[in-house]
Scaffold this motif. Structure first.
Motif, short mmCIF file in Angstrom:
data_model
loop_
_atom_site.label_atom_id
_atom_site.label_comp_id
_atom_site.label_asym_id
_atom_site.label_seq_id
_atom_site.Cartn_x
_atom_site.Cartn_y
_atom_site.Cartn_z
N ILE A 1 4.97 5.06 12.00
CA ILE A 1 6.37 5.40 11.81
C ILE A 1 6.55 6.86 12.21
O ILE A 1 5.67 7.69 11.96
CB ILE A 1 6.80 5.14 10.35
N ASN A 2 7.66 7.16 12.86
CA ASN A 2 7.83 8.51 13.36
C ASN A 2 8.21 9.48 12.25
O ASN A 2 8.42 9.09 11.09
CB ASN A 2 8.81 8.54 14.51
N TRP A 3 8.34 10.75 12.60
CA TRP A 3 8.53 11.79 11.60
C TRP A 3 9.81 11.60 10.78
O TRP A 3 9.85 11.92 9.60
CB TRP A 3 8.56 13.16 12.27
N LEU B 1 0.84 -1.18 0.00
CA LEU B 1 0.00 0.00 0.00
C LEU B 1 0.88 1.24 0.00
O LEU B 1 1.94 1.27 0.63
CB LEU B 1 -0.92 0.02 1.22
N SER B 2 0.40 2.26 -0.71
CA SER B 2 1.09 3.55 -0.72
C SER B 2 0.13 4.62 -0.24
O SER B 2 -1.09 4.52 -0.45
CB SER B 2 1.56 3.89 -2.13
N CYS B 3 0.69 5.65 0.35
CA CYS B 3 -0.11 6.80 0.80
C CYS B 3 0.66 8.05 0.42
O CYS B 3 1.73 8.33 1.00
CB CYS B 3 -0.34 6.73 2.30
N PHE C 1 4.03 -7.38 8.23
CA PHE C 1 3.83 -6.05 7.65
C PHE C 1 5.00 -5.15 8.04
O PHE C 1 5.48 -5.21 9.17
CB PHE C 1 2.54 -5.42 8.18
N THR C 2 5.38 -4.29 7.11
CA THR C 2 6.45 -3.32 7.37
C THR C 2 6.02 -1.94 6.89
O THR C 2 5.62 -1.79 5.73
CB THR C 2 7.75 -3.72 6.65
N ILE C 3 6.12 -0.97 7.78
CA ILE C 3 5.82 0.42 7.40
C ILE C 3 7.12 1.14 7.10
O ILE C 3 8.14 0.91 7.76
CB ILE C 3 5.03 1.13 8.53
N SER C 4 7.10 2.00 6.10
CA SER C 4 8.27 2.79 5.75
C SER C 4 7.80 4.10 5.15
O SER C 4 6.62 4.27 4.83
CB SER C 4 9.16 2.03 4.76
N ARG C 5 8.73 5.05 5.00
CA ARG C 5 8.38 6.33 4.41
C ARG C 5 9.52 6.83 3.55
O ARG C 5 10.68 6.54 3.81
CB ARG C 5 8.01 7.34 5.49
N ASP C 6 9.14 7.58 2.53
CA ASP C 6 10.10 8.22 1.63
C ASP C 6 9.76 9.70 1.63
O ASP C 6 8.81 10.12 0.96
CB ASP C 6 9.99 7.61 0.23
N SER C 7 10.54 10.48 2.37
CA SER C 7 10.23 11.91 2.48
C SER C 7 10.43 12.65 1.17
O SER C 7 9.76 13.65 0.92
CB SER C 7 11.09 12.53 3.58
N ALA C 8 11.31 12.17 0.33
CA ALA C 8 11.53 12.81 -0.97
C ALA C 8 10.30 12.70 -1.85
O ALA C 8 10.05 13.56 -2.69
CB ALA C 8 12.74 12.20 -1.66
N LYS C 9 9.52 11.62 -1.64
CA LYS C 9 8.32 11.40 -2.43
C LYS C 9 7.05 11.73 -1.65
O LYS C 9 5.95 11.53 -2.16
CB LYS C 9 8.26 9.95 -2.90
N ARG D 1 0.87 20.45 3.89
CA ARG D 1 1.90 20.93 4.79
C ARG D 1 3.06 19.94 4.88
O ARG D 1 2.99 18.85 4.38
CB ARG D 1 1.29 21.22 6.16
N THR D 2 4.13 20.33 5.51
CA THR D 2 5.38 19.59 5.51
C THR D 2 5.18 18.14 5.97
O THR D 2 4.89 17.87 7.13
CB THR D 2 6.41 20.27 6.42
N PHE D 3 5.38 17.23 5.05
CA PHE D 3 5.17 15.81 5.31
C PHE D 3 6.09 15.31 6.41
O PHE D 3 5.68 14.54 7.27
CB PHE D 3 5.41 15.03 4.00
N SER D 4 7.33 15.77 6.39
CA SER D 4 8.32 15.22 7.31
C SER D 4 8.07 15.62 8.76
O SER D 4 8.71 15.08 9.67
CB SER D 4 9.72 15.65 6.89
#
Length: 124
Positions: free
Chosen positions: A51-53, A20-22, A68-76, A27-30
């Motif tokens: 997942i934290n900021w 899944l993608s979100c 399940f694994t949560i992750s984030r890509d701040s650039a995207k 406002r500032t995602f990070s």
């Protein structure tokens, strides 16, 4: 204001995987902690993972740990939920949420913004 749009849901057989993608805009995602919740028919919306900021810390509920694994890509400006070894009991609408917390919020009331949800159906 933050707008969240989930994608990646669908129908999968038991034992399969989905990601899944979100995508976040506004406002500032990070500056936000991000979380995933799910709601099965007739049940309350429940916490899945957060997942934290910074992306340096994550937490998931016991029923999905190791799968399940949560992750984030701040650039995207995007947060992901990789779901492996899916089971029929994982069938639900999955929601992405954003919280202005520095920790790992795990309750609905801690989240400020919500997406519209994406359906995940796991067949046996």
């Amino acid at each position: 204001q933050v707008t969240l749009v989930e994608s990646g849901g669908g129908l999968v057989q038991a034992g399969g995987s989905l990601r899944l993608s979100c995508a976040a805009s506004g406002r500032t995602f990070s500056s936000y902690a991000m979380g995933w919740f799910r709601q099965a028919p007739g049940k309350e919306r429940e916490f899945v993972a957060a997942i934290n900021w910074s992306g340096g810390s994550a937490y998931s509920t016991d029923s999905v740990k190791g799968r399940f694994t949560i992750s984030r890509d701040s650039a995207k400006n995007t947060v992901y939920l990789q779901m492996n070894s899916l089971q029929p009991e994982d069938t639900a609408v999955y929601y992405c949420a954003a919280a202005s917390w520095r920790g790992l919020p795990a309750t609905k009331s801690q989240y400020d913004y919500w997406g519209q949800g994406t359906q995940v159906t796991v067949s046996s």
